[in-house]
Design an enzyme around this catalytic site. Sequence first.
Site, PDB file in Angstrom:
ATOM      1  N   ASP A  51       0.839  -1.205   0.000  1.00 17.72           N
ATOM      2  CA  ASP A  51       0.000   0.000   0.000  1.00 17.72           C
ATOM      3  C   ASP A  51       0.875   1.257   0.000  1.00 17.72           C
ATOM      4  OD1 ASP A  51       0.865  -0.192   2.607  1.00 17.72           O
ATOM      5  OD2 ASP A  51      -1.116   0.016   3.515  1.00 17.72           O
ATOM      6  N   GLU A 189       8.948  -4.123  10.704  1.00 15.08           N
ATOM      7  CA  GLU A 189       9.386  -2.828  10.171  1.00 15.08           C
ATOM      8  C   GLU A 189       9.949  -1.956  11.287  1.00 15.08           C
ATOM      9  OE1 GLU A 189       6.691  -0.969   7.437  1.00 15.08           O
ATOM     10  OE2 GLU A 189       7.814   0.894   7.383  1.00 15.08           O
TER      11      GLU A 189
HETATM   12  O1  KIV Z   1       3.534  -1.080   1.676  1.00 16.28           O
HETATM   13  C1  KIV Z   1       4.723  -1.460   1.738  1.00 16.28           C
HETATM   14  O2  KIV Z   1       5.545  -1.181   0.853  1.00 16.28           O
HETATM   15  C2  KIV Z   1       5.128  -2.246   2.889  1.00 16.28           C
HETATM   16  C3  KIV Z   1       6.591  -2.495   3.067  1.00 16.28           C
HETATM   17  C4  KIV Z   1       7.245  -1.284   3.589  1.00 16.28           C
HETATM   18  C5  KIV Z   1       6.846  -3.676   3.910  1.00 16.28           C
HETATM   19  O3  KIV Z   1       4.312  -2.642   3.667  1.00 16.28           O
END
Ligand code: KIV
Length: 271
Positions: A51, A189
């Site tokens: 997202d 994260e």
């Molecule tokens: O939306 C995204 O790119 C993510 C990553 C940062 C893991 O969730």
Amino acid sequence: MSIHSEVKKVTTNTLQKMKAKGEKISMLTAYDYSFAKIIDQAGIDVILVGDSASNVMAGHETTLPITLEQMIYHAQSAVRGIQRCLVVVDMPFGTYQSNSDVALASAIRIMKETGAHSVKLEGGIEVLESIKKIVGAGIPVMGHLGLTPQSIYKFGTYTVRAKELEEAEKLKNDIVLLQEAGCFAVVLEKIPSALAKEVSELIHIPTIGIGAGKYCDGQVLVMHDMLGINTEFKPRFLRKYLNIHEQATDAIKSYINDVKNNDFPNESESY
Ligand code: KIV
């Protein structure tokens, strides 16, 4: 044997075997056909239709505005470009938090309409019922703990999470709950490397880190950040493998120059 099965595809089982063997898992985001094709052909294990499309594709400040329809469009495009890797699609904000029936309906739309292989959603105990319901319907779920960007207004900052004991303890409980609920992997994260090591050793499903140090079972980066398309985003954890912003700017300036000077097209570029 199916006519589609010449390539050995990466599955959720493949990832779990990789963890068991100590083989690191590579994951990158992609949001469209052309880049998904490049990334898959380069040999990536997992593509995340993140997202983060809300930021890097649509220019929003946060991941909150992107809709289910928009995520489905990005996932459909990415899936058309891949042959081998596993495709995970982020469930956008508002499509799984209210109750588990809504969550299941959203996950089913993603699976039915995109051809992707799994979904990812953010949070621990708060979203456990949703995870159980989705997994119960046969849809593989990747968890996401630590800095969960859909909760940015709760955190108030994009700084490292779980540095304090209480938040670290919650993360440890949450990751075990996610494993027990049937998640096949968990993104960690922006948490301290020592905590990521501890929880990666605690569970048998793979952890995929972003800003969580080298002890995770795999790593993920946002494609636009690692290719240097984005120039403003410079967190400590980011390694830039290319500077597309600079190279694309130079190429576009050369094109403009050639057009202005009537150097493009030349005879061999004309009919
Ligand atoms: O939306 C995204 O790119 C993510 C990553 C940062 C893991 O969730």
